[in-house]
Design an enzyme around this catalytic site. Structure first.
Site, PDB file in Angstrom:
ATOM      1  N   ALA A 201       0.849   5.176  -2.058  1.00  0.00           N
ATOM      2  CA  ALA A 201       0.655   5.514  -3.471  1.00  0.00           C
ATOM      3  C   ALA A 201       1.805   5.057  -4.379  1.00  0.00           C
ATOM      4  O   ALA A 201       1.568   4.378  -5.391  1.00  0.00           O
ATOM      5  CB  ALA A 201       0.408   7.021  -3.591  1.00  0.00           C
TER       6      ALA A 201
ATOM      7  N   LYS B 108      -4.666  10.167   3.390  1.00  0.00           N
ATOM      8  CA  LYS B 108      -5.381   9.291   4.324  1.00  0.00           C
ATOM      9  C   LYS B 108      -6.391  10.068   5.168  1.00  0.00           C
ATOM     10  O   LYS B 108      -6.114  11.179   5.624  1.00  0.00           O
ATOM     11  CB  LYS B 108      -4.352   8.589   5.209  1.00  0.00           C
ATOM     12  CG  LYS B 108      -4.899   7.617   6.227  1.00  0.00           C
ATOM     13  CD  LYS B 108      -5.784   6.545   5.629  1.00  0.00           C
ATOM     14  CE  LYS B 108      -5.117   5.757   4.527  1.00  0.00           C
ATOM     15  NZ  LYS B 108      -6.079   4.895   3.777  1.00  0.00           N
TER      16      LYS B 108
ATOM     17  N   ARG C 279       0.871  -1.178   0.000  1.00  0.00           N
ATOM     18  CA  ARG C 279       0.000   0.000   0.000  1.00  0.00           C
ATOM     19  C   ARG C 279       0.907   1.227   0.000  1.00  0.00           C
ATOM     20  O   ARG C 279       2.144   1.110   0.049  1.00  0.00           O
ATOM     21  CB  ARG C 279      -1.031  -0.008   1.146  1.00  0.00           C
ATOM     22  CG  ARG C 279      -0.691  -0.760   2.392  1.00  0.00           C
ATOM     23  CD  ARG C 279       0.424  -0.183   3.181  1.00  0.00           C
ATOM     24  NE  ARG C 279       0.223   1.213   3.433  1.00  0.00           N
ATOM     25  CZ  ARG C 279       1.168   2.073   3.704  1.00  0.00           C
ATOM     26  NH1 ARG C 279       2.432   1.696   3.779  1.00  0.00           N
ATOM     27  NH2 ARG C 279       0.909   3.347   3.904  1.00  0.00           N
TER      28      ARG C 279
ATOM     29  N   ARG D  36      -7.580  -0.172  -6.557  1.00  0.00           N
ATOM     30  CA  ARG D  36      -7.776   0.911  -5.586  1.00  0.00           C
ATOM     31  C   ARG D  36      -7.946   2.215  -6.358  1.00  0.00           C
ATOM     32  O   ARG D  36      -7.175   2.498  -7.273  1.00  0.00           O
ATOM     33  CB  ARG D  36      -6.597   1.000  -4.603  1.00  0.00           C
ATOM     34  CG  ARG D  36      -6.499  -0.224  -3.691  1.00  0.00           C
ATOM     35  CD  ARG D  36      -5.563   0.013  -2.522  1.00  0.00           C
ATOM     36  NE  ARG D  36      -6.125   0.953  -1.565  1.00  0.00           N
ATOM     37  CZ  ARG D  36      -5.420   1.483  -0.560  1.00  0.00           C
ATOM     38  NH1 ARG D  36      -4.147   1.186  -0.402  1.00  0.00           N
ATOM     39  NH2 ARG D  36      -5.984   2.316   0.293  1.00  0.00           N
TER      40      ARG D  36
ATOM     41  N   ASP E  60      -1.841  11.034  -1.759  1.00  0.00           N
ATOM     42  CA  ASP E  60      -2.142  10.003  -2.756  1.00  0.00           C
ATOM     43  C   ASP E  60      -2.524  10.601  -4.100  1.00  0.00           C
ATOM     44  O   ASP E  60      -2.487   9.918  -5.130  1.00  0.00           O
ATOM     45  CB  ASP E  60      -3.255   9.092  -2.253  1.00  0.00           C
ATOM     46  CG  ASP E  60      -2.737   8.204  -1.134  1.00  0.00           C
ATOM     47  OD1 ASP E  60      -2.605   8.697  -0.005  1.00  0.00           O
ATOM     48  OD2 ASP E  60      -2.421   7.032  -1.405  1.00  0.00           O
TER      49      ASP E  60
HETATM   50  O1  MRU Z   1      -4.401   3.373   2.353  1.00  0.00           O
HETATM   51  P1  MRU Z   1      -2.911   3.496   2.233  1.00  0.00           P
HETATM   52  O2  MRU Z   1      -2.173   2.852   3.357  1.00  0.00           O
HETATM   53  O3  MRU Z   1      -2.412   3.061   0.877  1.00  0.00           O
HETATM   54  O4  MRU Z   1      -2.658   5.041   2.348  1.00  0.00           O
HETATM   55  C1  MRU Z   1      -1.361   5.562   2.269  1.00  0.00           C
HETATM   56  C2  MRU Z   1      -1.303   7.003   2.511  1.00  0.00           C
HETATM   57  O5  MRU Z   1      -2.281   7.664   2.713  1.00  0.00           O
HETATM   58  C3  MRU Z   1       0.036   7.632   2.395  1.00  0.00           C
HETATM   59  O6  MRU Z   1       0.110   8.730   3.251  1.00  0.00           O
HETATM   60  C4  MRU Z   1       0.171   8.004   0.964  1.00  0.00           C
HETATM   61  O7  MRU Z   1       0.204   6.941   0.094  1.00  0.00           O
HETATM   62  C5  MRU Z   1       1.024   9.077   0.563  1.00  0.00           C
HETATM   63  S1  MRU Z   1       2.766   8.922   0.629  1.00  0.00           S
HETATM   64  C6  MRU Z   1       3.431   7.546   0.260  1.00  0.00           C
END
Ligand code: MRU
Length: 366
Positions: A55, A255, A53, A90, A244
């Site tokens: 982005a 998030k 997981r 996703r 993301d």
């Molecule tokens: O649902 P996730 O765990 O994939 O969410 C991840 C995030 O929200 C991170 O903060 C995001 O991907 C940004 S930085 C790598």
């Protein structure tokens, strides 16, 4: 980054030269387990079920998913089906679409027999590029942290609040929001990180705390609602999160709960920085950020919680009354006006169309 002294990335090509290795992040922080992906369906499952997981890592996994697909069926129909299946895993992180577009653009002109090799090479290049971009974000962010430290008079501790996991586990290596933390720590700045637990999946409590601990970075896990109180008491010098999807206007989708932290930071005069690799920018979004698809996940992630019992078993328990419905909105949008700066691999800019266009003139003109 290093795990028990061994340098690791979050995704790699197996020594057999075709299967793809990943860290199963659903098993962290209690067990460090790696797993092999051998089919495009396994790659799609790994993204959907969040074995991987974050982005950038979602994009990298999708790229390798295309390579696995091309081994099995390199026809035009196989290419289209693999792309559609991976894209549907996703919805919010735009890196997924970016990576699939990049791989498919390289594959489309190739005859089917050449596609698997091209897809593997492109996926490897995307991974190397992500690691390099994230390290550059670390260097850019280090300058921001150094400025905050100097403004504080170079005394005490630089207290940083972060939300979710935007560390190396969310990328191929280094991380986005945590890359400057690692750079600062390694450079001798006395950083301390307030780690939002990040319900419902606890990416902060489980993943960010694990990463920081392995690297020796001082940190404290807090419940998601504690940040405002800490800011009122002057215990947070700056906030930094990932994103993301970033619009061309500088709005950031991250998030769920990021927006509330940005509001509290604004009210308390605490800088709120967002670190992002350029593939996270959705240049097609120049207006209303409500066009960003917000993922809604299984209500069980809210009603249930998983952890290790005192005698070492991993168990899931339910925390809500039987029959109470739950909503599970996974992301929110923080408006650009609440963002102090965007920290990219090319430099630091205001969260404005002009700021982003100044750093990426070739993309903003597209
Ligand atoms: O649902 P996730 O765990 O994939 O969410 C991840 C995030 O929200 C991170 O903060 C995001 O991907 C940004 S930085 C790598």
């Amino acid at each position: 980054m290093r795990v028990d002294g061994v340098h690791r990335r979050t995704i790699w090509l197996d020594p057999d030269g075709w299967a793809v290795g990943i860290i199963d992040q659903t098993r962290l922080p209690h067990d460090f387990v790696t797993t092999r992906l051998e089919t495009v369906d396994a790659a799609a499952h790994a993204i959907r079920a969040m074995l991987v997981r974050g982005a950038p890592l979602i994009g990298a996994t999708a790229a390798y998913g295309m390579a696995l697909a091309m081994r099995a069926d390199p026809s035009d129909a196989g290419l289209a089906a693999a792309r559609a299946g991976l894209l549907a895993t996703r919805p919010t992180a735009v890196n997924l679409r970016w990576a699939l577009d990049a791989v498919c653009a390289a594959l489309a002109p190739q005859p089917p027999h050449a596609r698997a090799a091209v897809a593997y090479a492109k996926a490897a290049a995307i991974c190397d590029e992500d690691a390099a971009i994230c390290e550059a974000i670390g260097d850019q962010g280090l300058a921001v942290f150094q400025g905050a430290w100097d403004a504080k008079g170079g005394r005490g501790t630089l207290n940083i609040l972060t939300h979710c996991n935007a560390g190396w586990l969310a990328t191929v290596d280094w991380g986005t929001a945590l890359a400057p933390v690692y750079k600062a720590h390694d450079a001798g700045l006395p950083v301390h990180v307030w780690v939002d637990e990040t319900r419902p999946r606890n990416q902060g409590a489980g993943l960010t705390a694990w990463e920081l601990g392995r690297h020796g970075v001082p940190h404290t896990v807090i419940v998601d609602n504690a940040g405002g109180h800490l800011m009122q008491r002057g215990l947070v010098d700056l906030c930094i999160t990932g994103t993301d999807r970033t619009t061309a206007n500088g709005d950031v989708c991250n998030k769920i709960g990021t927006y509330l932290k940005a509001l509290a930071a604004h009210d308390n005069g605490v800088p709120f920085h967002v670190a992002l690799p350029s593939p996270t920018i959705d240049w097609t979004l120049t207006g209303d950020p409500s066009a960003i698809p917000i993922e809604e996940r299984d209500a069980a992630e809210v009603t249930d919680i998983t952890g290790r019992t005192r005698d070492g078993r991993i168990e899931t328990v339910t925390v809500t009354p039987a029959g109470s419905p739950a909503g599970n909105y996974a992301f929110d949008v923080t408006p650009a006006r609440l963002v102090t700066s965007l920290i990219t691999e090319r430099g630091v800019c205001p969260a404005t169309p002009e700021g982003l266009a100044g750093l990426f003139p070739e993309r903003s003109a597209a």
